[in-house]
Design a protein around this motif. Sequence first.
Motif, PDB file in Angstrom:
ATOM      1  N   LYS A  81      -8.865  -7.944 -19.033  1.00 11.18           N
ATOM      2  CA  LYS A  81      -8.595  -7.374 -17.710  1.00 11.18           C
ATOM      3  C   LYS A  81      -7.948  -5.999 -17.807  1.00 11.18           C
ATOM      4  O   LYS A  81      -8.150  -5.158 -16.933  1.00 11.18           O
TER       5      LYS A  81
ATOM      6  N   ALA B 224      -9.229  -2.857 -15.898  1.00  7.61           N
ATOM      7  CA  ALA B 224      -8.393  -2.147 -14.925  1.00  7.61           C
ATOM      8  C   ALA B 224      -8.504  -0.638 -15.138  1.00  7.61           C
ATOM      9  O   ALA B 224      -8.518   0.142 -14.182  1.00  7.61           O
ATOM     10  N   ILE B 225      -8.608  -0.238 -16.414  1.00  7.48           N
ATOM     11  CA  ILE B 225      -8.741   1.194 -16.710  1.00  7.48           C
ATOM     12  C   ILE B 225     -10.087   1.705 -16.191  1.00  7.48           C
ATOM     13  O   ILE B 225     -10.165   2.743 -15.522  1.00  7.48           O
TER      14      ILE B 225
ATOM     15  N   SER C 199     -11.925   0.430 -13.865  1.00  9.16           N
ATOM     16  CA  SER C 199     -11.891   0.374 -12.410  1.00  9.16           C
ATOM     17  C   SER C 199     -11.139   1.567 -11.828  1.00  9.16           C
ATOM     18  O   SER C 199     -11.582   2.196 -10.857  1.00  9.16           O
ATOM     19  N   MET C 200      -9.997   1.867 -12.459  1.00  9.43           N
ATOM     20  CA  MET C 200      -9.197   3.004 -11.981  1.00  9.43           C
ATOM     21  C   MET C 200      -9.949   4.318 -12.189  1.00  9.43           C
ATOM     22  O   MET C 200      -9.925   5.211 -11.332  1.00  9.43           O
TER      23      MET C 200
ATOM     24  N   GLU D 271     -12.550   4.767  -9.540  1.00  6.94           N
ATOM     25  CA  GLU D 271     -11.945   5.213  -8.268  1.00  6.94           C
ATOM     26  C   GLU D 271     -11.574   6.688  -8.313  1.00  6.94           C
ATOM     27  O   GLU D 271     -11.774   7.432  -7.350  1.00  6.94           O
ATOM     28  N   PHE D 272     -11.037   7.083  -9.450  1.00  5.85           N
ATOM     29  CA  PHE D 272     -10.651   8.485  -9.616  1.00  5.85           C
ATOM     30  C   PHE D 272     -11.871   9.391  -9.423  1.00  5.85           C
ATOM     31  O   PHE D 272     -11.843  10.377  -8.682  1.00  5.85           O
TER      32      PHE D 272
ATOM     33  N   ARG E 119     -13.233   9.584  -5.845  1.00  5.22           N
ATOM     34  CA  ARG E 119     -12.468  10.491  -4.982  1.00  5.22           C
ATOM     35  C   ARG E 119     -12.799  11.951  -5.278  1.00  5.22           C
ATOM     36  O   ARG E 119     -12.785  12.799  -4.408  1.00  5.22           O
TER      37      ARG E 119
ATOM     38  N   GLU F 107     -14.831  -9.070 -13.575  1.00  2.00           N
ATOM     39  CA  GLU F 107     -13.510  -9.558 -13.187  1.00  2.00           C
ATOM     40  C   GLU F 107     -13.619 -10.967 -12.590  1.00  2.00           C
ATOM     41  O   GLU F 107     -12.787 -11.834 -12.829  1.00  2.00           O
TER      42      GLU F 107
ATOM     43  N   GLU G 262      -0.554   0.268 -21.209  1.00  2.00           N
ATOM     44  CA  GLU G 262      -1.928   0.794 -21.233  1.00  2.00           C
ATOM     45  C   GLU G 262      -1.922   2.229 -20.721  1.00  2.00           C
ATOM     46  O   GLU G 262      -1.953   2.482 -19.505  1.00  2.00           O
TER      47      GLU G 262
ATOM     48  N   GLY H 292      -4.162   4.516 -20.749  1.00  2.00           N
ATOM     49  CA  GLY H 292      -5.357   4.907 -19.990  1.00  2.00           C
ATOM     50  C   GLY H 292      -5.208   4.532 -18.528  1.00  2.00           C
ATOM     51  O   GLY H 292      -5.549   5.300 -17.619  1.00  2.00           O
ATOM     52  N   PHE H 293      -4.655   3.364 -18.304  1.00  2.30           N
ATOM     53  CA  PHE H 293      -4.465   2.868 -16.934  1.00  2.30           C
ATOM     54  C   PHE H 293      -3.424   3.708 -16.201  1.00  2.30           C
ATOM     55  O   PHE H 293      -3.656   4.168 -15.073  1.00  2.30           O
TER      56      PHE H 293
ATOM     57  N   LEU I  95      -4.740   7.330 -15.400  1.00  2.00           N
ATOM     58  CA  LEU I  95      -5.726   7.388 -14.312  1.00  2.00           C
ATOM     59  C   LEU I  95      -5.092   7.059 -12.963  1.00  2.00           C
ATOM     60  O   LEU I  95      -5.411   7.677 -11.949  1.00  2.00           O
ATOM     61  N   LEU I  96      -4.177   6.078 -12.958  1.00  2.00           N
ATOM     62  CA  LEU I  96      -3.511   5.725 -11.697  1.00  2.00           C
ATOM     63  C   LEU I  96      -2.668   6.916 -11.222  1.00  2.00           C
ATOM     64  O   LEU I  96      -2.676   7.261 -10.029  1.00  2.00           O
TER      65      LEU I  96
ATOM     66  N   LEU J  84      -3.131  10.151 -11.956  1.00  2.00           N
ATOM     67  CA  LEU J  84      -4.017  11.242 -11.507  1.00  2.00           C
ATOM     68  C   LEU J  84      -4.586  10.949 -10.115  1.00  2.00           C
ATOM     69  O   LEU J  84      -4.636  11.829  -9.247  1.00  2.00           O
ATOM     70  N   THR J  85      -4.993   9.693  -9.911  1.00  2.00           N
ATOM     71  CA  THR J  85      -5.616   9.348  -8.631  1.00  2.00           C
ATOM     72  C   THR J  85      -4.600   9.408  -7.497  1.00  2.00           C
ATOM     73  O   THR J  85      -4.885   9.942  -6.415  1.00  2.00           O
TER      74      THR J  85
ATOM     75  N   ASP K  79       4.255  -3.519 -15.466  1.00  2.00           N
ATOM     76  CA  ASP K  79       3.362  -4.461 -16.158  1.00  2.00           C
ATOM     77  C   ASP K  79       4.185  -5.669 -16.626  1.00  2.00           C
ATOM     78  O   ASP K  79       5.360  -5.524 -16.972  1.00  2.00           O
TER      79      ASP K  79
ATOM     80  N   LYS L 251      -4.396  -7.325 -11.625  1.00  2.00           N
ATOM     81  CA  LYS L 251      -5.304  -6.321 -12.182  1.00  2.00           C
ATOM     82  C   LYS L 251      -6.714  -6.902 -12.259  1.00  2.00           C
ATOM     83  O   LYS L 251      -6.851  -8.102 -12.522  1.00  2.00           O
ATOM     84  N   PRO L 252      -7.774  -6.150 -12.155  1.00  2.00           N
ATOM     85  CA  PRO L 252      -7.805  -4.727 -11.786  1.00  2.00           C
ATOM     86  C   PRO L 252      -7.371  -4.558 -10.331  1.00  2.00           C
ATOM     87  O   PRO L 252      -7.718  -5.405  -9.497  1.00  2.00           O
ATOM     88  N   VAL L 253      -6.657  -3.502 -10.073  1.00  2.00           N
ATOM     89  CA  VAL L 253      -6.129  -3.293  -8.733  1.00  2.00           C
ATOM     90  C   VAL L 253      -6.684  -1.964  -8.203  1.00  2.00           C
ATOM     91  O   VAL L 253      -6.865  -1.014  -8.963  1.00  2.00           O
ATOM     92  N   SER L 254      -6.999  -1.948  -6.925  1.00  2.00           N
ATOM     93  CA  SER L 254      -7.545  -0.698  -6.374  1.00  2.00           C
ATOM     94  C   SER L 254      -6.405   0.234  -5.976  1.00  2.00           C
ATOM     95  O   SER L 254      -5.279  -0.219  -5.695  1.00  2.00           O
ATOM     96  N   VAL L 255      -6.720   1.523  -5.937  1.00  2.00           N
ATOM     97  CA  VAL L 255      -5.712   2.523  -5.542  1.00  2.00           C
ATOM     98  C   VAL L 255      -5.287   2.252  -4.099  1.00  2.00           C
ATOM     99  O   VAL L 255      -4.116   2.401  -3.743  1.00  2.00           O
ATOM    100  N   GLU L 256      -6.261   1.828  -3.296  1.00  2.00           N
ATOM    101  CA  GLU L 256      -5.947   1.540  -1.894  1.00  2.00           C
ATOM    102  C   GLU L 256      -4.872   0.451  -1.783  1.00  2.00           C
ATOM    103  O   GLU L 256      -3.934   0.561  -0.992  1.00  2.00           O
TER     104      GLU L 256
ATOM    105  N   GLU M 166      -1.599   1.947  -2.696  1.00  2.00           N
ATOM    106  CA  GLU M 166      -1.067   2.785  -1.606  1.00  2.00           C
ATOM    107  C   GLU M 166      -0.478   1.916  -0.494  1.00  2.00           C
ATOM    108  O   GLU M 166       0.607   2.198   0.020  1.00  2.00           O
TER     109      GLU M 166
END
Lengths: 382, 126
Positions: A158, A162-163, A165-166, A169-170, A173, A196, B12, B14-15, B18-19, B21-22, B55, B107-112, B115
């Motif tokens: 997961k 998650a990476i 998925s993120m 999204e990035f 956008r 998932e 992580e 990478g996670f 990206l989170l 940056l987004t 985490d 996880k995986p979790v959306s940016v929305e 927010e």
Amino acid sequence: MVWLVHPEGRSPGWVEEAGIEVAGVVADPAALTREAGLVLLDLADGPLPQLAAMCEGAAAFVVIDSVERPEVGREACRQGAEDYLVVGGVPAGQFREVLLRALDRGARHREARRRMDRMIADLRLARGELDAVRLQLIEAEKLDSIGRLAAGVAHELKNPLAIVSMGVEFLQRRHGDDGTTTGVLRELADAVQRAEGVIRGLLDYSAPRRLEMKPQDLNAVIRAVLRLVRGEIREGKHTVEVELDELPLTLVDRGKMMQVFVNLFTNALQAMEGGGTLTVRTRAERLQRVEPVAEGECDEDFHVGDRVVVAEISDTGPGIPPENLARIFEPFVTTKPAGKGTGLGLSVVRSIVNLHHGTIVMRNRDGGGATATLTLKVSENT
Amino acid sequence: MSQKRILIVDDESGFTRLLRLTLESTGRYLVEEVNDGRQALPMARNFRPDIVFLDVVMPEIDGGDVATQFRGDPEFKTVPIVFLTAIVSSSEASNQGSIGGFPFLAKPVSVETIEKTVEKFCSEAV
């Protein structure tokens, strides 16, 4: 029944003198069968080893000699004779008694030996069954380990998901105005979501916990499990037909019910070696009559007019041997070769279904294959 | 409206990258990330987050211990902490429950979702 073996195939005088009734006289012990009973082997200077060796196994035997020869006596006993008697060596009048006592002892030895042979054969059989059960336990333990490892595996899968998925999204956008890129990213997002779903399904399936009953759509549970077994369906070159009617919510433990369908689906798929069709049907109905079910199932929970949901899982395999049909939900009953199945899958299914106060019935289909029918009562409160 | 300050603690990288940056790309957030739980409290003292995403499973120190450190520090006793976890089943995820009294996101979790969570807890904290 006493038979006599004599090198010349005749009854010698001492037999009559001793008052022994003889059923028959043969020159060749090979003519005797196990039914010959007791055998008197009159050497009359004949070749002992060959005759004795041929008698052994055919019947209990006593060796009679005309003169006392200790080395022959030892050899006779070594060859399996019950006794070695010398005509004239036993006082007159007692010969018959001594002879019959020896023969009786021989009969008892022979019977004891037969019993021992039977016990050894039974023991071998039991040992074979024990080995099979051991293999099944090893398989069960292996599955249990996989269940315990699932949380760790889910974590390791997961996080990279998650990476991804993120990242998707990035990029969505950043490049939301580019139609092609947006399409590709949507595909990626869908793939992540699917992966998932599989991992979450594994967690649901393996999570050891108490019964957590919640209103669920059984069709959604079935779809989630079909995703889990997709690899097995593809690998076995099976086809799947799904006819799911709209169902009312049913009070079930989602994880446990997933386990029921995983076991039923894999059982059906494994029954179709070389490919076949797995058919999954669901329907909601009001019970018109209460079908009799096998012992141990909760038929007392059902009444005519009850709202129920029914799931039928059918395969096009060879069906279940009639002798196994009644016991198919018992532990360690399997039609698969050792190492292929635990023999526990369907017993677990029945345990879970019983916990839900439902019924599960297995029947052979007229056209070949088998159908498992799961019936669950719909709680009026759901 | 002032930018919300978000601290992400996750091994992580990478996670977290990206989170960050987004979230930053929306212009509504200031984000810091640490990939070693032991650096979380020192970073928080410096950055003063409005909310911490933490985490659960990390190699050196797990999320539970980091949360305990925060709650033991008078300065961060009330800062909202939300766990991020990969080890929940769907029934647990849909329970909207908590891990050790802290809310969590699966996880995986959306940016929305992130927010919405920020808005929820930061507006509650005001």
